[in-house]
Design a protein around this motif. Structure first.
Motif, short mmCIF file in Angstrom:
data_model
loop_
_atom_site.label_atom_id
_atom_site.label_comp_id
_atom_site.label_asym_id
_atom_site.label_seq_id
_atom_site.Cartn_x
_atom_site.Cartn_y
_atom_site.Cartn_z
N SER B 14 10.68 58.90 16.74
CA SER B 14 10.89 58.44 15.35
C SER B 14 9.46 58.12 14.67
O SER B 14 8.69 58.02 15.84
CB SER B 14 11.69 57.00 15.26
N GLU B 15 9.29 58.27 13.54
CA GLU B 15 7.79 58.03 13.01
C GLU B 15 7.19 56.87 13.57
O GLU B 15 7.86 55.97 13.55
CB GLU B 15 7.91 58.27 11.43
N GLU B 16 5.98 56.76 14.06
CA GLU B 16 5.28 55.52 14.23
C GLU B 16 5.37 55.54 15.97
O GLU B 16 4.79 54.57 16.31
CB GLU B 16 5.23 54.43 13.46
N ALA B 17 6.30 56.27 16.45
CA ALA B 17 6.46 56.15 17.89
C ALA B 17 5.25 56.62 18.67
O ALA B 17 4.34 57.42 18.34
CB ALA B 17 7.82 56.69 18.35
N PHE B 18 5.15 55.98 20.18
CA PHE B 18 4.16 56.46 20.82
C PHE B 18 4.61 57.72 21.90
O PHE B 18 5.75 57.87 21.90
CB PHE B 18 3.84 55.65 22.03
N GLY B 78 -0.93 57.58 19.65
CA GLY B 78 -0.21 56.12 19.58
C GLY B 78 0.82 56.13 18.38
O GLY B 78 1.77 55.08 18.58
N SER B 79 0.59 56.66 17.64
CA SER B 79 1.53 56.73 16.38
C SER B 79 1.93 57.98 15.65
O SER B 79 1.05 58.45 14.92
CB SER B 79 1.24 55.75 15.38
N VAL B 80 3.00 58.56 16.04
CA VAL B 80 3.34 60.14 15.59
C VAL B 80 3.81 59.92 13.95
O VAL B 80 4.30 58.95 13.56
CB VAL B 80 4.16 60.88 16.35
N GLN B 81 3.56 61.12 13.48
CA GLN B 81 4.03 61.40 11.95
C GLN B 81 4.93 62.31 12.16
O GLN B 81 4.90 63.42 12.82
CB GLN B 81 2.81 61.65 11.29
N VAL B 82 5.73 62.55 11.04
CA VAL B 82 6.61 63.61 10.85
C VAL B 82 6.03 65.25 10.78
O VAL B 82 6.19 66.17 11.41
CB VAL B 82 7.31 63.79 9.48
N SER B 83 4.67 65.03 10.42
CA SER B 83 3.89 66.21 10.22
C SER B 83 3.38 66.75 11.46
O SER B 83 2.92 67.88 11.86
CB SER B 83 2.62 66.08 9.35
N ASP B 84 3.52 66.02 12.73
CA ASP B 84 3.05 66.20 14.06
C ASP B 84 4.19 67.22 14.77
O ASP B 84 3.88 67.74 15.79
CB ASP B 84 2.90 64.96 14.99
N SER B 85 5.19 67.10 14.06
CA SER B 85 6.28 67.95 14.60
C SER B 85 5.87 69.59 14.81
O SER B 85 5.35 70.43 13.75
CB SER B 85 7.46 68.14 13.74
N ALA B 86 5.90 69.96 16.07
CA ALA B 86 5.35 71.17 16.36
C ALA B 86 5.66 71.64 17.86
O ALA B 86 6.35 70.91 18.50
CB ALA B 86 3.84 71.41 16.15
N VAL B 87 5.00 72.74 18.34
CA VAL B 87 5.15 72.97 19.79
C VAL B 87 3.63 72.63 20.41
O VAL B 87 2.69 73.21 19.72
CB VAL B 87 5.54 74.52 20.10
N LEU B 110 8.22 69.15 19.95
CA LEU B 110 8.12 68.06 19.52
C LEU B 110 8.87 67.78 18.06
O LEU B 110 8.46 68.53 17.11
CB LEU B 110 6.55 67.21 19.44
N THR B 111 9.60 66.94 17.82
CA THR B 111 10.28 66.71 16.51
C THR B 111 10.29 65.16 16.32
O THR B 111 10.61 64.42 16.93
CB THR B 111 11.83 67.08 16.44
N VAL B 112 9.72 65.00 15.06
CA VAL B 112 9.27 63.44 14.78
C VAL B 112 10.27 63.35 13.35
O VAL B 112 10.03 63.82 12.29
CB VAL B 112 7.98 63.26 14.28
N HIS B 113 11.35 62.19 13.33
CA HIS B 113 12.04 62.10 12.57
C HIS B 113 11.59 60.70 11.43
O HIS B 113 11.09 59.86 12.09
CB HIS B 113 13.57 61.70 12.92
N PRO B 114 11.73 60.67 10.27
CA PRO B 114 11.31 59.75 9.45
C PRO B 114 11.95 58.25 9.52
O PRO B 114 13.06 58.43 10.28
CB PRO B 114 11.72 60.23 7.90
#
Lengths: 115, 114
Positions: B14-18, B78-87, B110-114
């Motif tokens: 989820s967004e903002e997760a480590f 420390g805090s992922v964003q949706v835009s970090d979704s990638a390989v 990596l898939t980051v959900h809002p």
């Protein structure tokens, strides 16, 4: 600044047809050049590398060949495509003489589908 | 020979997760280590690098420390964003050759959900 171009961006070809993919680098001289294939969006396989004009080394036996007619131009070719040649082809460059300490810079890739 | 083993994934957060993506390597000598990122339909981009033991590479909030004692180069944010979704690819540069051959890990999606 340096840039690397690949074309075409996408290509659909029938089995048995020829192939020519082109890669050019701008803003640097005497680069090392590389061709990779990426299957299923995951691992990269090094196909060819070149340290100078006319100098090509192949990493794996296959249906493809590479040429470097100019310092900053790298071409990937095939006389007759196979279904197994489908994939995402990436060109990359690194600074000459950088050995393994400097990174490689990748182009945008060509998506090849062989039908 | 040289090899790189990284977390298989896929990783879903989820967004903002480590974020941690583990990477270990096997190499002779003193390799350089890199993390590359590939966004959908694009080529690979260098995210960060480290060229000697205890070096910390960092970029865009991502960090990785070259640990020679554990032969590791784990990627963290420390805090992922949706835009970090990638390989994400862990990559090793080593070998006593002049052409700079790289050894790639298998990649972690990596898939980051809002």
């Amino acid at each position: 600044s340096q840039t690397i171009h690949q074309w075409p961006a996408t290509l659909v070809q029938p089995v048995g047809s020829p192939l020519s993919l082109e890669c050019t680098v701008e803003g640097t001289s005497n680069p090392n050049l590389y061709w990779y294939r990426q299957a299923a969006g995951r691992g990269l396989q090094l196909l060819f590398y070149s340290v100078g004009i006319g100098q090509i080394s192949s990493e794996v036996p296959q249906n493809l060949s590479a040429s470097r007619p100019q310092d900053r131009q790298f071409i990937l070719s095939s006389k007759k495509l196979l279904l197994s040649d489908s994939g995402f082809y990436l060109c990359a460059w690194s600074a000459l003489g950088s050995g393994f300490y400097n990174e490689q810079f990748f182009g945008p890739g060509t998506r090849l589908t062989v039908l | 020979g040289n090899s790189v083993t990284q977390m298989e994934g896929p990783v879903t957060l989820s967004e903002e997760a480590f974020l941690t993506i583990n990477c270990t390597y096997t190499a002779t000598g003193y390799p350089s280590l890199f993390w590359y990122v590939q966004y959908p339909g694009e080529g690979l981009q260098l995210l960060l690098k480290a060229t000697k033991a205890d070096d910390k590479g960092s970029n865009k909030g991502f960090e990785a420390t070259y640990r020679k004692e554990t032969t590791s180069f784990h990627l963290e944010k420390g805090s992922v964003q949706v835009s970090d979704s990638a390989v994400y690819f862990c990559v090793l540069g080593a070998g006593g050759t002049s052409y700079g051959k790289l050894t790639f890990g298998q990649g972690t999606i990596l898939t980051v959900h809002p």
